[in-house]
Write a protein that holds these residues in place. Structure first.
Motif, PDB file in Angstrom:
ATOM      1  N   MET A   1       0.851  -1.199   0.000  1.00 47.29           N
ATOM      2  CA  MET A   1       0.000   0.000   0.000  1.00 47.29           C
ATOM      3  C   MET A   1       0.883   1.244   0.000  1.00 47.29           C
ATOM      4  SD  MET A   1      -3.325   0.787   0.212  1.00 47.29           S
ATOM      5  CE  MET A   1      -4.081  -0.559   1.106  1.00 47.29           C
ATOM      6  N   THR A   2       0.591   2.199  -0.860  1.00 47.28           N
ATOM      7  CA  THR A   2       1.296   3.471  -0.891  1.00 47.28           C
ATOM      8  C   THR A   2       0.286   4.596  -0.804  1.00 47.28           C
ATOM      9  OG1 THR A   2       1.249   3.386  -3.303  1.00 47.28           O
ATOM     10  CG2 THR A   2       3.253   2.608  -2.213  1.00 47.28           C
ATOM     11  N   ARG A   3       0.763   5.799  -0.429  1.00 49.96           N
ATOM     12  CA  ARG A   3      -0.150   6.936  -0.294  1.00 49.96           C
ATOM     13  C   ARG A   3       0.435   8.150  -0.984  1.00 49.96           C
ATOM     14  NH1 ARG A   3      -2.029  11.460   1.776  1.00 49.96           N
ATOM     15  NH2 ARG A   3      -4.208  11.514   2.493  1.00 49.96           N
ATOM     16  N   PHE A   4      -0.436   8.879  -1.675  1.00 50.00           N
ATOM     17  CA  PHE A   4      -0.068  10.119  -2.336  1.00 50.00           C
ATOM     18  C   PHE A   4      -1.134  11.165  -2.042  1.00 50.00           C
ATOM     19  CE2 PHE A   4       2.003   6.799  -4.651  1.00 50.00           C
ATOM     20  CZ  PHE A   4       3.234   7.317  -5.035  1.00 50.00           C
ATOM     21  N   ASP A   5      -0.717  12.432  -2.065  1.00 54.19           N
ATOM     22  CA  ASP A   5      -1.706  13.502  -1.890  1.00 54.19           C
ATOM     23  C   ASP A   5      -2.728  13.493  -3.029  1.00 54.19           C
ATOM     24  OD1 ASP A   5      -0.427  14.513   0.418  1.00 54.19           O
ATOM     25  OD2 ASP A   5       0.969  15.662  -0.826  1.00 54.19           O
ATOM     26  N   VAL A   6      -2.242  13.244  -4.257  1.00 52.01           N
ATOM     27  CA  VAL A   6      -3.113  13.252  -5.439  1.00 52.01           C
ATOM     28  C   VAL A   6      -2.810  12.030  -6.294  1.00 52.01           C
ATOM     29  CG1 VAL A   6      -3.797  14.484  -7.538  1.00 52.01           C
ATOM     30  CG2 VAL A   6      -3.230  15.777  -5.459  1.00 52.01           C
ATOM     31  N   VAL A   7      -3.835  11.271  -6.624  1.00 51.07           N
ATOM     32  CA  VAL A   7      -3.729  10.187  -7.594  1.00 51.07           C
ATOM     33  C   VAL A   7      -4.471  10.630  -8.851  1.00 51.07           C
ATOM     34  CG1 VAL A   7      -4.266   7.790  -8.154  1.00 51.07           C
ATOM     35  CG2 VAL A   7      -3.591   8.407  -5.817  1.00 51.07           C
ATOM     36  N   VAL A   8      -3.771  10.643  -9.974  1.00 51.05           N
ATOM     37  CA  VAL A   8      -4.364  11.011 -11.253  1.00 51.05           C
ATOM     38  C   VAL A   8      -4.532   9.745 -12.071  1.00 51.05           C
ATOM     39  CG1 VAL A   8      -4.119  12.345 -13.374  1.00 51.05           C
ATOM     40  CG2 VAL A   8      -3.281  13.289 -11.205  1.00 51.05           C
ATOM     41  N   VAL A   9      -5.752   9.463 -12.480  1.00 48.43           N
ATOM     42  CA  VAL A   9      -6.037   8.311 -13.331  1.00 48.43           C
ATOM     43  C   VAL A   9      -6.132   8.813 -14.767  1.00 48.43           C
ATOM     44  CG1 VAL A   9      -7.572   6.371 -13.779  1.00 48.43           C
ATOM     45  CG2 VAL A   9      -7.327   7.258 -11.437  1.00 48.43           C
ATOM     46  N   GLY A  10      -5.148   8.447 -15.599  1.00 49.37           N
ATOM     47  CA  GLY A  10      -5.109   8.896 -16.980  1.00 49.37           C
ATOM     48  C   GLY A  10      -3.929   9.811 -17.239  1.00 49.37           C
ATOM     49  N   VAL A  30       0.931  10.675  -8.029  1.00 47.55           N
ATOM     50  CA  VAL A  30       1.166   9.508  -8.859  1.00 47.55           C
ATOM     51  C   VAL A  30       0.162   9.528 -10.001  1.00 47.55           C
ATOM     52  CG1 VAL A  30      -0.337   7.997  -7.476  1.00 47.55           C
ATOM     53  CG2 VAL A  30       1.442   6.991  -8.932  1.00 47.55           C
ATOM     54  N   VAL A  31       0.632   9.190 -11.207  1.00 45.02           N
ATOM     55  CA  VAL A  31      -0.220   9.096 -12.392  1.00 45.02           C
ATOM     56  C   VAL A  31      -0.318   7.629 -12.773  1.00 45.02           C
ATOM     57  CG1 VAL A  31      -0.526   9.758 -14.809  1.00 45.02           C
ATOM     58  CG2 VAL A  31       0.472  11.387 -13.182  1.00 45.02           C
ATOM     59  N   VAL A  32      -1.547   7.136 -12.929  1.00 48.32           N
ATOM     60  CA  VAL A  32      -1.798   5.735 -13.234  1.00 48.32           C
ATOM     61  C   VAL A  32      -2.476   5.645 -14.593  1.00 48.32           C
ATOM     62  CG1 VAL A  32      -2.902   3.607 -12.444  1.00 48.32           C
ATOM     63  CG2 VAL A  32      -2.104   5.284 -10.765  1.00 48.32           C
ATOM     64  N   GLY A 193      -5.201  11.321  -1.030  1.00 44.66           N
ATOM     65  CA  GLY A 193      -5.931  12.437  -0.453  1.00 44.66           C
ATOM     66  C   GLY A 193      -7.033  12.884  -1.386  1.00 44.66           C
ATOM     67  N   THR A 194      -6.688  13.025  -2.676  1.00 46.13           N
ATOM     68  CA  THR A 194      -7.620  13.431  -3.721  1.00 46.13           C
ATOM     69  C   THR A 194      -7.395  12.552  -4.940  1.00 46.13           C
ATOM     70  OG1 THR A 194      -7.659  15.736  -2.973  1.00 46.13           O
ATOM     71  CG2 THR A 194      -8.307  15.330  -5.253  1.00 46.13           C
ATOM     72  N   VAL A 195      -8.467  12.174  -5.606  1.00 46.78           N
ATOM     73  CA  VAL A 195      -8.374  11.376  -6.828  1.00 46.78           C
ATOM     74  C   VAL A 195      -8.926  12.192  -7.994  1.00 46.78           C
ATOM     75  CG1 VAL A 195      -8.998   9.233  -8.003  1.00 46.78           C
ATOM     76  CG2 VAL A 195      -8.682   9.239  -5.513  1.00 46.78           C
ATOM     77  N   ILE A 196      -8.142  12.286  -9.066  1.00 45.90           N
ATOM     78  CA  ILE A 196      -8.570  12.937 -10.296  1.00 45.90           C
ATOM     79  C   ILE A 196      -8.720  11.852 -11.357  1.00 45.90           C
ATOM     80  CG2 ILE A 196      -8.027  14.611 -12.086  1.00 45.90           C
ATOM     81  CD1 ILE A 196      -8.424  15.937  -9.394  1.00 45.90           C
ATOM     82  N   VAL A 197      -9.924  11.651 -11.855  1.00 41.55           N
ATOM     83  CA  VAL A 197     -10.167  10.677 -12.912  1.00 41.55           C
ATOM     84  C   VAL A 197     -10.255  11.453 -14.227  1.00 41.55           C
ATOM     85  CG1 VAL A 197     -11.696   8.892 -13.808  1.00 41.55           C
ATOM     86  CG2 VAL A 197     -11.361   9.127 -11.340  1.00 41.55           C
ATOM     87  N   ALA A 198      -9.221  11.292 -15.074  1.00 37.06           N
ATOM     88  CA  ALA A 198      -9.131  12.026 -16.339  1.00 37.06           C
ATOM     89  C   ALA A 198      -8.858  11.022 -17.456  1.00 37.06           C
ATOM     90  CB  ALA A 198      -8.032  13.088 -16.271  1.00 37.06           C
ATOM     91  N   VAL A 199      -9.874  10.238 -17.788  1.00 37.86           N
ATOM     92  CA  VAL A 199      -9.697   9.119 -18.718  1.00 37.86           C
ATOM     93  C   VAL A 199     -10.353   9.371 -20.066  1.00 37.86           C
ATOM     94  CG1 VAL A 199      -9.363   7.402 -16.918  1.00 37.86           C
ATOM     95  CG2 VAL A 199     -11.691   7.951 -17.660  1.00 37.86           C
TER      96      VAL A 199
END
Length: 388
Positions: A1-10, A30-32, A193-199
């Motif tokens: 398990m890892t943690r980031f302030d912002v996870v960007v999907v896309g 982190v960008v996934v 902390g926050t998730v941005i879904v940009a797919v």
């Protein structure tokens, strides 16, 4: 398990823009992306940053995007031309649209300079700028504040710059679920902390109910890269009368309604292709030529040669050259919806963001700056759905 302030999907330009805005604020990011590299709409485009003819919210985001692109040219080595855009008017009704927007904008500039946003050109002035066929232009316009990037380098250059600033990238990693504070992927879970879904057009893969609610489907494009044998290079991206039906500041004018009726009446086959006849020239001298538009919940991979034949014919006609030599053909795909943008908060701390009219390169960085600024000010306040 890892943690980031912002996870960007896309990892398209909209996702990368959010990563940039977040890391600029000192946040861990982190960008996934399920793909192995950036290869979607952020690569399959003209590289045209068409700021001037945007309207409404798109204009606001375009204004925010321009200085960010200029900064990336300096800081990230993104190839960029401060070229403006030349619009070719081949008929009086096309020139009327340009004149109407020039009058509406007046002498004041969007960007605080003395140069107007739209400068109407005579036929001689257009011919002095562009290697057109004789007697093609009736006039035109210069959109001085537009920029051009190389779409095959810009997103990758931004990603490399972000990586150098500590942003982590996880490619070939599919997201299977998004919940407040956590993103579940095929390579484990990530606390956020926050998730941005940009797919982009794959919104319906994670949030089908939102895609259906907002009428978001896929828009396919037919595009080419050609060696056209022009007698001189293009100093800027080139738009035509068909382009005046596509961008908000043009298409909303009364003169554009008259133009659209005439073009569709005289050229019904081109109208059925939902054409935007435009051109950009890459650093190697080749031209990007396009494009057509067709929409659906899915886009057929089988491209009709008729569309490419029309694009090649129009290119030869405009520039007075024999049939251009085709170097590459491709199909672009982007999200298309009823509004210019989707900005939604389906769950606490989760933001769903997309440009839904094919202007992601032009507006995506400004859109991202807007969203991240709002998140940082008030993490649960953003409930926009394409409105300011």
């Amino acid at each position: 398990m890892t943690r980031f302030d912002v996870v960007v999907v896309g990892s398209g330009i909209v996702g990368l823009g959010h990563a940039l805005a977040a890391v600029d604020r000192g946040l861990s990011v982190v960008v996934v992306d399920r793909a192995g590299a950036i290869g979607g709409a952020s690569v399959r485009n003209f590289g045209h940053l068409c700021f001037t003819p945007q309207s409404g919210l798109a204009r606001e985001f375009a204004l925010r995007s321009r200085p960010l692109w200029l900064r990336l040219a300096a800081d990230a080595g993104v190839w960029l031309r401060e070229s403006g855009t030349v619009v070719v008017a081949r008929a009086d009704d096309e020139l009327a649209v340009l004149s109407e927007l020039a009058a509406q904008r007046g002498t004041e500039s969007l960007f605080g300079s003395g140069q107007p946003d739209v400068v109407v050109l005579s036929a001689a002035e257009v011919n002095a700028r562009l290697p057109l066929a004789p007697d093609t232009a009736r006039g035109g316009a210069m959109l001085a504040w537009d920029l051009q990037v190389n779409p095959r380098q810009a997103a990758a250059g931004l990603a490399a710059y972000l990586a150098s600033r500590g942003v982590e990238f996880r490619y070939r990693t599919a997201v299977t679920a998004v919940r407040p504070g956590r993103v579940t992927t095929t390579r484990g879970s990530i606390d956020a902390g926050t998730v941005i879904v940009a797919v982009n057009h794959d919104i319906d893969q994670l949030y089908p109910e939102i895609a259906e609610r907002d009428g978001i489907v896929r828009c396919g494009l037919d595009m080419l890269r050609v060696d056209a044998g022009l007698r001189a290079p293009l100093p800027a991206p080139v738009l035509t009368g068909w382009s005046l039906l596509r961008y908000g500041a043009f298409s909303g004018l009364p003169a554009a309604a008259v133009l659209g009726e005439r073009l569709r009446r005289e050229y019904p086959a081109l109208g059925e292709l939902d054409l935007n006849q435009m051109y950009t020239q890459l650093p190697d001298g080749s031209l990007i030529v396009g494009d057509t538009h067709y929409r659906g919940a899915s886009v057929s991979p089988f491209q009709n040669e008729h569309a490419f034949e029309q694009l090649l014919h129009l290119t030869g006609e405009l520039f007075g050259v024999t049939r251009p030599h085709v170097l590459e053909r491709w199909q672009g795909v982007y999200a298309s919806g009823r509004a210019d943008f989707l900005i939604d908060q389906p769950e606490l701390g989760v933001y769903l963001v997309a440009a839904t009219t094919g202007i992601g390169m032009t507006t995506g960085l400004g859109l991202a700056e807007h969203v991240i600024a709002t998140v940082c000010d008030s993490p649960i306040s953003l409930t926009l759905k394409g409105t300011p």
